[in-house]
Design a protein around this motif. Structure first.
Motif, PDB file in Angstrom:
ATOM      1  N   VAL A 141      22.924 -16.087 -20.161  1.00 54.36           N
ATOM      2  CA  VAL A 141      23.245 -17.161 -19.222  1.00 54.36           C
ATOM      3  C   VAL A 141      23.611 -16.506 -17.896  1.00 54.36           C
ATOM      4  N   THR A 142      23.068 -16.995 -16.836  1.00 52.12           N
ATOM      5  CA  THR A 142      23.376 -16.505 -15.489  1.00 52.12           C
ATOM      6  C   THR A 142      23.710 -17.692 -14.598  1.00 52.12           C
ATOM      7  N   TYR A 143      24.430 -17.394 -13.494  1.00 54.34           N
ATOM      8  CA  TYR A 143      24.871 -18.454 -12.590  1.00 54.34           C
ATOM      9  C   TYR A 143      24.481 -18.086 -11.169  1.00 54.34           C
TER      10      TYR A 143
ATOM     11  N   TYR B  55      37.942 -19.838 -11.186  1.00 57.10           N
ATOM     12  CA  TYR B  55      38.005 -21.021 -10.338  1.00 57.10           C
ATOM     13  C   TYR B  55      36.974 -20.885  -9.225  1.00 57.10           C
ATOM     14  N   TYR B  56      36.137 -21.918  -9.111  1.00 56.34           N
ATOM     15  CA  TYR B  56      35.076 -21.912  -8.113  1.00 56.34           C
ATOM     16  C   TYR B  56      35.292 -23.081  -7.172  1.00 56.34           C
ATOM     17  N   LYS B  57      35.175 -22.783  -5.875  1.00 59.48           N
ATOM     18  CA  LYS B  57      35.373 -23.850  -4.897  1.00 59.48           C
ATOM     19  C   LYS B  57      34.076 -24.552  -4.514  1.00 59.48           C
ATOM     20  N   GLU B  58      32.986 -24.137  -5.131  1.00 63.23           N
ATOM     21  CA  GLU B  58      31.702 -24.812  -4.941  1.00 63.23           C
ATOM     22  C   GLU B  58      31.038 -24.983  -6.302  1.00 63.23           C
ATOM     23  N   GLY B  59      30.126 -25.940  -6.387  1.00 61.68           N
ATOM     24  CA  GLY B  59      29.407 -26.157  -7.640  1.00 61.68           C
ATOM     25  C   GLY B  59      28.553 -24.931  -8.010  1.00 61.68           C
ATOM     26  N   ARG B  60      28.144 -24.883  -9.263  1.00 57.11           N
ATOM     27  CA  ARG B  60      27.325 -23.760  -9.721  1.00 57.11           C
ATOM     28  C   ARG B  60      26.306 -24.265 -10.737  1.00 57.11           C
ATOM     29  N   THR B  61      25.192 -23.550 -10.825  1.00 55.39           N
ATOM     30  CA  THR B  61      24.130 -23.894 -11.765  1.00 55.39           C
ATOM     31  C   THR B  61      23.939 -22.718 -12.716  1.00 55.39           C
TER      32      THR B  61
ATOM     33  N   SER C 239      36.865 -31.311 -19.119  1.00 52.97           N
ATOM     34  CA  SER C 239      38.135 -32.009 -19.358  1.00 52.97           C
ATOM     35  C   SER C 239      38.359 -33.156 -18.385  1.00 52.97           C
ATOM     36  N   GLU C 240      37.619 -33.173 -17.269  1.00 54.42           N
ATOM     37  CA  GLU C 240      37.847 -34.179 -16.242  1.00 54.42           C
ATOM     38  C   GLU C 240      36.853 -35.321 -16.307  1.00 54.42           C
ATOM     39  N   GLY C 241      35.948 -35.295 -17.259  1.00 54.93           N
ATOM     40  CA  GLY C 241      34.971 -36.375 -17.304  1.00 54.93           C
ATOM     41  C   GLY C 241      33.798 -35.981 -18.177  1.00 54.93           C
ATOM     42  N   SER C 242      32.660 -36.606 -17.922  1.00 59.62           N
ATOM     43  CA  SER C 242      31.480 -36.347 -18.733  1.00 59.62           C
ATOM     44  C   SER C 242      30.917 -34.967 -18.424  1.00 59.62           C
ATOM     45  N   ALA C 243      30.379 -34.348 -19.470  1.00 57.59           N
ATOM     46  CA  ALA C 243      29.796 -33.019 -19.326  1.00 57.59           C
ATOM     47  C   ALA C 243      28.360 -33.145 -18.846  1.00 57.59           C
ATOM     48  N   PRO C 244      27.901 -32.188 -18.087  1.00 63.60           N
ATOM     49  CA  PRO C 244      26.505 -32.226 -17.642  1.00 63.60           C
ATOM     50  C   PRO C 244      25.558 -31.967 -18.809  1.00 63.60           C
ATOM     51  N   THR C 245      24.317 -32.377 -18.677  1.00 62.58           N
ATOM     52  CA  THR C 245      23.307 -32.188 -19.731  1.00 62.58           C
ATOM     53  C   THR C 245      22.388 -31.038 -19.360  1.00 62.58           C
TER      54      THR C 245
ATOM     55  N   GLN D 216       8.780 -10.647 -25.763  1.00 59.66           N
ATOM     56  CA  GLN D 216       9.482 -10.782 -24.491  1.00 59.66           C
ATOM     57  C   GLN D 216       9.190 -12.124 -23.820  1.00 59.66           C
ATOM     58  N   THR D 217       8.567 -12.982 -24.583  1.00 61.92           N
ATOM     59  CA  THR D 217       8.391 -14.350 -24.070  1.00 61.92           C
ATOM     60  C   THR D 217       9.761 -15.009 -23.937  1.00 61.92           C
ATOM     61  N   THR D 218       9.991 -15.676 -22.827  1.00 61.72           N
ATOM     62  CA  THR D 218      11.302 -16.311 -22.586  1.00 61.72           C
ATOM     63  C   THR D 218      11.151 -17.802 -22.387  1.00 61.72           C
ATOM     64  N   TYR D 219      12.248 -18.473 -22.694  1.00 64.76           N
ATOM     65  CA  TYR D 219      12.367 -19.912 -22.477  1.00 64.76           C
ATOM     66  C   TYR D 219      13.646 -20.131 -21.651  1.00 64.76           C
ATOM     67  N   THR D 220      13.540 -20.881 -20.607  1.00 62.62           N
ATOM     68  CA  THR D 220      14.698 -21.098 -19.730  1.00 62.62           C
ATOM     69  C   THR D 220      14.983 -22.586 -19.555  1.00 62.62           C
ATOM     70  N   ALA D 221      16.297 -22.835 -19.315  1.00 59.84           N
ATOM     71  CA  ALA D 221      16.765 -24.196 -18.996  1.00 59.84           C
ATOM     72  C   ALA D 221      17.967 -24.042 -18.058  1.00 59.84           C
ATOM     73  N   THR D 222      18.339 -25.109 -17.421  1.00 62.61           N
ATOM     74  CA  THR D 222      19.468 -25.052 -16.468  1.00 62.61           C
ATOM     75  C   THR D 222      20.482 -26.142 -16.792  1.00 62.61           C
ATOM     76  N   ILE D 223      21.733 -25.836 -16.379  1.00 63.68           N
ATOM     77  CA  ILE D 223      22.831 -26.813 -16.438  1.00 63.68           C
ATOM     78  C   ILE D 223      23.496 -26.796 -15.074  1.00 63.68           C
ATOM     79  N   SER D 224      23.615 -27.970 -14.450  1.00 61.31           N
ATOM     80  CA  SER D 224      24.200 -28.068 -13.110  1.00 61.31           C
ATOM     81  C   SER D 224      25.643 -28.548 -13.210  1.00 61.31           C
ATOM     82  N   TYR D 225      26.572 -27.718 -12.715  1.00 64.59           N
ATOM     83  CA  TYR D 225      28.000 -28.063 -12.699  1.00 64.59           C
ATOM     84  C   TYR D 225      28.380 -28.382 -11.254  1.00 64.59           C
ATOM     85  N   GLN D 226      28.158 -29.596 -10.848  1.00 66.06           N
ATOM     86  CA  GLN D 226      28.447 -29.991  -9.467  1.00 66.06           C
ATOM     87  C   GLN D 226      29.706 -30.850  -9.347  1.00 66.06           C
ATOM     88  N   GLN D 227      30.081 -31.484 -10.424  1.00 67.26           N
ATOM     89  CA  GLN D 227      31.282 -32.308 -10.399  1.00 67.26           C
ATOM     90  C   GLN D 227      32.495 -31.436 -10.669  1.00 67.26           C
TER      91      GLN D 227
END
Length: 729
Positions: free
Chosen positions: A126-128, A143-149, A171-177, A192-203
């Motif tokens: 996992v990378t951000y 602690y991050y002062k901006e959103g992260r993906t 803890s503050e609401g719904s979790a991102p999908t 070495q075939t890879t599969y990628t997906a993202t999760i956006s943490y903006q809230q």
């Protein structure tokens, strides 16, 4: 040809999928002509690579001339059954094993099996895109002062997204999908075939993330253990309020004030609060209290109690590095102390002779001084009590002189005798006001007083009339009243005499019988004597004057009638109304004359002030006729001229009418007492007929004798008896 029945699963093409090497057991049979040759190979279909290949040749004598295999059954020299185990070690999908055997008759038989082997465990990562967090709190969380993906990567050949177990909480609401998975195929190295997906943490929120994965072959990836981090994009809000906002000149306060500091922040940390609290000249500054929290609202207080100039500023940065908007540094002054006010050079309640021991005249003055570190202004007032009342003497104060942190007024000498009243108001910039000056009392005590009272008596006593007495001084009274006069002296009196003059009579008044005294004496303070002369001494009509003579302990001789005292007390009592005598005019008489000069005598026991004569003609009754304006008027000035010149006054009544006449004489003395006399229903005419009609037998009677009336007539001869002149102010 058989392969193991126990498989790990199926690959994406539906082929059996194994975690490890696979042994393919081959059995070749031909009972008629026997086996002549067997060939097999292992091929990676996707690459076309043949990784294993062998040909087994069986001789006519029934032996294996080439290759290796196990002869299971023979019929004399014929090999009717042959066994061969092929170990497949490839780590590939879509592995094909083929076998071909030929019997002695030349017939061929073919068979093949396809399966996949996956011996490689998946790799999770996992990378951000945002890895900038405040390192100070990393032991707690990030602690991050901006959103992260987050980008999730699974390195795996046999991938099934259903097997990616991703756990995200907030803890503050719904979790991102999680987004959909994207395949990045590596043909050269499918592992070495890879599969990628993202999760956006903006809230904003406190997040956790964990992930596990098992491929289709059952290979388990190393889990990504739970990760914690916080996204906080909201800057803290600082609010400072005060319980006292009653400022003077914007920044000065005359009462202490409490600042309430409120910080609105979810991820609050007190170590990040930076306060600046300073007091002027390295003075002691207050501290901020501990913060109390109610949810995201955190409050503390600062008490600014002492007199001081304070500077206050506060900054705050939360755990994520969000900085609150900068508050402007504020400087203000708490000044609860009243300004200082002092009077020196004169004592309160002191009587000052203005002379030294050798009777030489000295100055009597004072210094008024006000000071305060935050001085704003000084307003003094000096009044002098005179016979006419209180006189403002601010002009004697001169101009203010600047002193350190204040002002002063210096009065070198007060030349006029009297009682002085000194007041002052000093204010500072905080609005503190002081009217009480520190002053030495006549007895030596130092006290505070809002009014400094002292007298200057270079010439002995000072005399003051009370309000009622001042009003009657120099006046005529119709009713007697008590007389009150106050005597003030630097020293006590050792001798006093009260003498009353009535016309040409003199009377020495006796204390207790004719008057009483209220005394205030002693200890260097002023000496006051209030004399109340009883009204019984003025019960008779007459001109009165009062002489108050005294000698003080310093042998100063004083009398209220002295030019330097200017408190001469004179008045007159006149209870008697003026007398009016009309000498040649009577009611209901007829006078045959072309013009009649009416003569009258008017007299007053004291002073005649004014005489007016009113005249009217009429038919019928006298009550039906009214008087107009006065026909003749003698004011006090004319009356005095007549007395001086011994003149007679004649008021003419014209005889050119046959109507009846009436006259009214009004006399007023200086005390305001009035006398009216009226003569009516008489005739003055040239016609003798009126006389006949009126008198019957007498053709033209002439009224004789003297008529005594209680008033003065209009149009008369006016005779005044001159009395002895007495001056009354």
């Amino acid at each position: 040809m058989t392969i193991p029945e126990k498989v790990s699963g199926k690959d994406q093409a539906g082929n059996d999928l194994y975690q490890g090497d696979v042994t393919v057991d081959c059995a070749f049979r031909d009972s008629l002509s026997g086996l002549a040759k067997v060939t097999y190979q292992v091929e990676e279909v996707e690459t076309g690579n043949v990784t294993q290949e062998e040909t087994i040749v069986i001789g006519e004598e029934g032996t294996i001339r080439q290759g290796s295999a196990q002869i299971v059954e023979k019929d004399e020299n014929l090999v009717t059954e042959l066994a061969k185990s092929i170990k497949v070690t490839n780590n590939r999908n879509n592995i094909k094993v083929r076998a071909v055997f030929t019997d002695r008759a030349g017939y061929e038989t073919r068979e093949e099996r396809t399966f996949s082997i996956d011996k490689t465990a998946p790799v999770l990562a996992v990378t951000y895109d945002n890895n900038s967090y405040d390192k100070e709190f990393e032991s707690e969380t990030q602690y991050y002062k901006e959103g992260r993906t987050a980008t999730l990567t699974v390195t795996e050949r046999n991938f099934n997204e259903a097997d990616a177990k991703v756990t995200v909480t907030n803890s503050e609401g719904s979790a991102p999908t999680i987004s959909g998975w994207t395949k990045h195929e590596n043909r050269q190295d499918p592992d070495q075939t890879t599969y990628t997906a993202t999760i956006s943490y903006q809230q904003e929120g406190d997040y956790t993330f964990a992930m596990s994965f098992e491929d289709l072959a059952g290979n388990q990836a190393a889990d990504i253990p739970q990760q914690k981090f916080t996204v906080d994009t909201t800057a803290p809000v600082i609010e400072v309020t005060y319980d006292n906002n009653q400022a003077q000149r914007e920044t000065f306060y005359k009462e202490g004030r409490t600042a309430t500091v409120t910080i609105r922040e979810h991820n609050f940390e007190t170590s990040r609060i930076k306060t600046v609290l300073k007091a002027k000249d390295q003075g002691a500054a207050p501290g901020i209290s501990s913060f109390t929290s109610n949810g995201d609202v955190h409050t503390a207080s600062i008490r600014f109690e002492d007199d001081q100039v304070y500077t206050f500023d506060i900054d705050y940065t939360d755990k994520a590095g969000n900085q609150a908007a900068d508050l402007k540094e504020i400087t203000f002054c708490v000044d609860k102390t009243k300004p200082a006010l002092t009077v020196t050079g004169i004592k309160n309640h002191s009587a000052n002779s203005g002379r030294d021991a050798d009777k030489k005249e000295t100055n009597v003055g004072f210094v008024l001084e006000a000071s305060d570190e935050n001085f704003a202004g000084l307003t003094p007032h000096l009044n002098l009590v005179t016979l006419e009342g209180i006189k403002n003497c601010d002009n004697l104060l001169g101009s203010a002189q600047a002193v350190e942190n204040g002002q002063r007024y210096a009065v070198s000498n007060l030349k006029k005798d009297g009682i002085y009243l000194l007041t002052a108001t000093v204010t500072d910039q905080a609005g503190n006001e002081n009217k009480a000056a520190k002053v030495t009392e006549a007895d030596g005590r130092v006290q505070e007083a809002e009014q400094i009272v002292f007298s200057v008596n270079r010439n002995g006593s000072v005399y003051t009339l009370d309000e009622a007495t001042r009003k009657i001084n120099g006046s005529y009274l119709t009713k007697e009243q008590d007389i009150v006069i106050q005597e003030t002296n630097v020293n006590s009196l050792k001798e006093r005499t009260l003498t009353l003059f009535q016309d040409n009579q003199t009377k020495s008044l006796k204390e207790g019988e004719d008057y009483q005294i209220q005394k205030t004496e002693g200890n260097g303070q002023w000496n006051q004597y209030t004399y109340q002369i009883y009204k019984k001494n003025f019960s008779n009509d007459g001109y009165y004057s009062l002489a108050l003579y005294s000698v003080d302990a310093a042998d100063n001789k004083s009398e209220n009638n002295m030019d330097t005292k200017d408190v001469e007390l004179r008045f007159a009592v006149d209870k008697t109304a003026p007398k009016v005598i009309v000498t040649n005019l009577s009611d209901r008489e007829a006078y045959q004359e072309e013009k009649k000069d009416v003569t009258m005598v008017i007299d007053d026991n004291m002073k005649l002030q004014e005489v007016k004569v009113y005249h009217s003609t009429y038919n019928g009754n006298a009550s039906d006729s009214s008087y107009g304006e006065a026909a003749e008027t003698w004011d006090n000035e004319k009356i005095q001229q007549m007395v001086s010149g011994k003149e007679d006054f004649t008021f003419p009544i014209d005889g050119n009418t046959t109507q009846k006449h009436k006259v009214k004489i009004v006399a007023v003395d200086a005390a305001g007492t009035q006398k009216e006399v009226e003569v009516k229903d008489f005739y003055v005419t040239k016609s003798w007929i009126i006389g006949v009609k009126t008198q019957g037998k007498k053709a033209l009677p002439i009224a004789g004798g003297v008529l005594l009336l209680g008033g003065l007539g209009a149009g008369v001869v006016f005779v005044l008896r001159k009395r002895k002149a007495v001056n009354v102010k």
